[in-house]
Scaffold this active site. Structure first.
Site, PDB file in Angstrom:
ATOM      1  N   GLY A   1      11.738  15.535   1.858  1.00  0.00           N
ATOM      2  CA  GLY A   1      10.318  15.572   2.171  1.00  0.00           C
ATOM      3  C   GLY A   1      10.016  14.456   3.141  1.00  0.00           C
ATOM      4  O   GLY A   1      10.033  13.292   2.772  1.00  0.00           O
ATOM      5  N   HIS A   2       9.847  14.804   4.399  1.00  0.00           N
ATOM      6  CA  HIS A   2       9.548  13.787   5.409  1.00  0.00           C
ATOM      7  C   HIS A   2       8.043  13.757   5.669  1.00  0.00           C
ATOM      8  O   HIS A   2       7.456  14.752   6.053  1.00  0.00           O
ATOM      9  CB  HIS A   2      10.319  14.074   6.697  1.00  0.00           C
ATOM     10  CG  HIS A   2      11.781  13.782   6.574  1.00  0.00           C
ATOM     11  ND1 HIS A   2      12.706  14.142   7.513  1.00  0.00           N
ATOM     12  CD2 HIS A   2      12.471  13.130   5.608  1.00  0.00           C
ATOM     13  CE1 HIS A   2      13.900  13.744   7.125  1.00  0.00           C
ATOM     14  NE2 HIS A   2      13.787  13.133   5.968  1.00  0.00           N
TER      15      HIS A   2
ATOM     16  N   GLN B   1      17.734  12.672   2.542  1.00  0.00           N
ATOM     17  CA  GLN B   1      18.199  11.875   1.396  1.00  0.00           C
ATOM     18  C   GLN B   1      18.761  10.528   1.907  1.00  0.00           C
ATOM     19  O   GLN B   1      18.271  10.034   2.900  1.00  0.00           O
ATOM     20  CB  GLN B   1      19.220  12.639   0.553  1.00  0.00           C
ATOM     21  CG  GLN B   1      18.635  13.799  -0.240  1.00  0.00           C
ATOM     22  CD  GLN B   1      18.537  15.079   0.551  1.00  0.00           C
ATOM     23  OE1 GLN B   1      19.480  15.464   1.214  1.00  0.00           O
ATOM     24  NE2 GLN B   1      17.408  15.742   0.491  1.00  0.00           N
TER      25      GLN B   1
ATOM     26  N   LYS C   1      12.138   7.641   6.605  1.00  0.00           N
ATOM     27  CA  LYS C   1      12.818   8.183   7.796  1.00  0.00           C
ATOM     28  C   LYS C   1      11.863   9.013   8.649  1.00  0.00           C
ATOM     29  O   LYS C   1      11.923   8.957   9.863  1.00  0.00           O
ATOM     30  CB  LYS C   1      14.003   9.060   7.365  1.00  0.00           C
ATOM     31  CG  LYS C   1      15.118   8.288   6.685  1.00  0.00           C
ATOM     32  CD  LYS C   1      16.266   9.197   6.302  1.00  0.00           C
ATOM     33  CE  LYS C   1      15.972  10.154   5.185  1.00  0.00           C
ATOM     34  NZ  LYS C   1      15.713   9.541   3.877  1.00  0.00           N
TER      35      LYS C   1
ATOM     36  N   ASP D   1      14.122   8.456   0.752  1.00  0.00           N
ATOM     37  CA  ASP D   1      12.729   8.004   0.794  1.00  0.00           C
ATOM     38  C   ASP D   1      12.566   6.647   1.478  1.00  0.00           C
ATOM     39  O   ASP D   1      11.690   5.866   1.115  1.00  0.00           O
ATOM     40  CB  ASP D   1      12.134   7.919  -0.629  1.00  0.00           C
ATOM     41  CG  ASP D   1      12.263   9.224  -1.378  1.00  0.00           C
ATOM     42  OD1 ASP D   1      12.018  10.275  -0.758  1.00  0.00           O
ATOM     43  OD2 ASP D   1      12.617   9.191  -2.567  1.00  0.00           O
TER      44      ASP D   1
HETATM   45  P1  IMP Z   1      18.984  17.599  -5.669  1.00  0.00           P
HETATM   46  O1  IMP Z   1      19.260  17.213  -4.275  1.00  0.00           O
HETATM   47  O2  IMP Z   1      17.686  18.346  -5.847  1.00  0.00           O
HETATM   48  O3  IMP Z   1      20.142  18.301  -6.327  1.00  0.00           O
HETATM   49  O4  IMP Z   1      18.777  16.236  -6.532  1.00  0.00           O
HETATM   50  C1  IMP Z   1      19.840  15.338  -6.774  1.00  0.00           C
HETATM   51  C2  IMP Z   1      19.332  13.902  -6.772  1.00  0.00           C
HETATM   52  O5  IMP Z   1      18.950  13.538  -5.459  1.00  0.00           O
HETATM   53  C3  IMP Z   1      18.122  13.653  -7.659  1.00  0.00           C
HETATM   54  O6  IMP Z   1      18.205  12.331  -8.168  1.00  0.00           O
HETATM   55  C4  IMP Z   1      16.961  13.732  -6.678  1.00  0.00           C
HETATM   56  O7  IMP Z   1      15.837  12.999  -7.124  1.00  0.00           O
HETATM   57  C5  IMP Z   1      17.591  13.098  -5.458  1.00  0.00           C
HETATM   58  N1  IMP Z   1      16.982  13.561  -4.202  1.00  0.00           N
HETATM   59  C6  IMP Z   1      17.131  14.756  -3.607  1.00  0.00           C
HETATM   60  N2  IMP Z   1      16.450  14.805  -2.456  1.00  0.00           N
HETATM   61  C7  IMP Z   1      15.866  13.615  -2.302  1.00  0.00           C
HETATM   62  C8  IMP Z   1      15.056  13.030  -1.270  1.00  0.00           C
HETATM   63  O8  IMP Z   1      14.746  13.638  -0.239  1.00  0.00           O
HETATM   64  N3  IMP Z   1      14.662  11.756  -1.480  1.00  0.00           N
HETATM   65  C9  IMP Z   1      15.036  11.040  -2.577  1.00  0.00           C
HETATM   66  N4  IMP Z   1      15.780  11.541  -3.553  1.00  0.00           N
HETATM   67  C10 IMP Z   1      16.212  12.802  -3.422  1.00  0.00           C
END
Ligand code: IMP
Length: 427
Positions: free
Chosen positions: A40-41, A223, A16, A13
């Site tokens: 989520g971009h 991420q 990007k 977040d």
């Molecule tokens: P997962 O990727 O859904 O398995 O989540 C694992 C961890 O990564 C959790 O803490 C999510 O909140 C975090 N996370 C996953 N995708 C994003 C992203 O695009 N932005 C920020 N945090 C993320």
């Protein structure tokens, strides 16, 4: 600009989407290399706001080619929804979007398993996943039971899926969850296969051809570094390599073809989900950052935890990714603050710590060592040249670069495309 990797350098977040959107103008091909619809971009173009979860945001630029690499886990139903939404808004994707035939597929049972495992974790060991099935899908990849996009086009797909459905429904039942409706999954995925067939291709050859032909390629990380499965705050991480190395394994482009790495950092820090966050502010200043920065997850809508800029994290990220320059985002969110702090090191058990400890319990006990700055307390939102920043804002950015050993290349002072300053180009 030739082959560039853009990585999130905190916990995701970092903004990007906007930086990618600005850089896309200079490239021919934009590539996603890891993650899935957990990302989520967000991109704002005029009055229009787009949130893309799987499709590279390059799709918003006419004529650009977009690739979903083999390292991405693809939920075909979510992808089709995104394709349909873009088509409805006048941006057709056919001929411009290419999906790797080696990318693994996310199925409804992956999402159900993600939910069940989170539910069954003890209160203090929940990860706070996005529940998009990411961990279970990468788990199946590592366990060699996953199915890939190439399988979706195979005449035996129904049989292959059936074997998985039987096994996964047994596991779901044992976990006390509802089994998935096997015939409905078969129907939906057969249909998705038909619709996605024109997009599924050998993206390894496609990308290497593009690089050999001298095309400019931008790899967009999803991420962030601290959520990387190997280097992040394990186990509070995602299940892929969000770091620059993931761009090679997630696309089939060799390491020596990469020319530069841009690291995106927010001028402060945020995190969604659980896990240690040494500079977190559980006070009014944290709430202000959340309000001013509109800090809500683009995928889940959850409020993001907010805190001061952490130079220990940024230095670690610069080292791991080989970052050549920073893209610093959301500097304007700090505009009203009287005092701004940067964490320069941690203190742990009476010792100074300059890097991120691997042991999560040690990291949880780290307290930040801060350096304080006087706030500039005026708006930077309309600033269009780095030289025109208020001197205190400039001092803050300079110190951030000094502490991390990386120069700033791009600075963003607002959500609009035109509130992006190219620092080096103007210097
Ligand atoms: P997962 O990727 O859904 O398995 O989540 C694992 C961890 O990564 C959790 O803490 C999510 O909140 C975090 N996370 C996953 N995708 C994003 C992203 O695009 N932005 C920020 N945090 C993320």
């Amino acid at each position: 600009m030739s082959v560039t990797v853009l990585v999130g350098s905190q916990w995701g977040d970092e903004g990007k989407g906007k930086i990618i959107d600005v850089l896309t103008r200079e490239v021919d091909v934009v590539v996603r290399y890891q993650g899935g619809s957990n990302a989520g971009h967000t991109v704002e173009i005029g009055a229009q706001r787009y949130v893309l979860h799987l499709i590279p945001s390059g799709i918003l630029h006419e004529g650009k080619q977009c690739v979903i690499g083999n390292g991405v886990v693809v939920d075909p139903v979510a992808l089709l929804k995104e394709i349909d939404e873009l088509t409805e808004r006048g941006m057709p994707t056919e001929g411009r979007l290419h999906i790797s035939d080696r990318a693994h597929i996310v199925f409804p049972y992956h999402k159900a398993l993600d939910e069940s495992r989170e539910r069954l974790r003890a209160k203090d060991s929940k990860i706070g996943t996005t529940k998009r099935g990411i961990g279970p899908t990468y788990g199946d990849k590592a366990a060699r039971t996953g199915l890939r996009m190439a399988d979706l086009l195979d005449p035996h797909f129904g049989t292959l899926l059936d074997e998985r459905l039987v096994e996964k429904n047994r596991i779901l039942t044992a976990l006390g969850a509802e089994p998935v409706d096997a015939s409905e999954v078969q129907r939906a995925y057969a249909q998705a296969g038909e619709r996605l067939a024109p997009y599924i291709t050998d993206t390894v050859s496609l990308l290497n051809r593009a690089v050999n032909d001298g095309k400019s390629v931008l790899f967009e990380g999803a991420q962030g570094t601290m959520l990387d499965i190997d280097f992040g705050t394990f186990p509070y991480v995602t299940s892929s390599n969000a770091t620059a190395g993931g761009a090679c394994t997630g696309t089939g482009i060799a390491p020596h073809r990469i020319d530069r790495v841009i690291g995106v950092v927010k001028a402060y820090t945020t995190r969604v989900g659980e896990g240690p966050f040494p500079t977190e502010l559980a006070d009014e200043t944290g709430a202000l950052l959340g309000r001013e920065g509109r800090e809500f997850g683009a995928t889940t809508g959850r409020p993001r935890r907010c805190g001061w800029f952490d130079a220990v994290v940024a230095r670690f990220s610069a080292m791991l990714n080989g970052i050549d320059e920073w893209a610093i985002t959301k500097l304007d969110v700090l505009d009203s603050l009287e005092t701004i702090r940067i964490c320069t090191a941690y203190e742990c058990g009476g010792k100074r710590c300059e890097t991120i400890p691997a042991n999560i319990r040690t990291l949880e006990q780290c307290t930040p060592v801060y350096e304080d700055f006087e706030g500039w307390q005026c708006s930077t939102k309309e600033v269009s040249r780095f030289e025109d920043l208020p001197p205190r804002a400039r001092a803050y950015v300079d110190r951030l670069c000094e502490l991390t050993g990386v120069p700033v290349g791009i600075l963003s002072v607002g959500p609009r495309r035109d509130s992006t300053l190219r620092v080096r180009a103007e210097a």
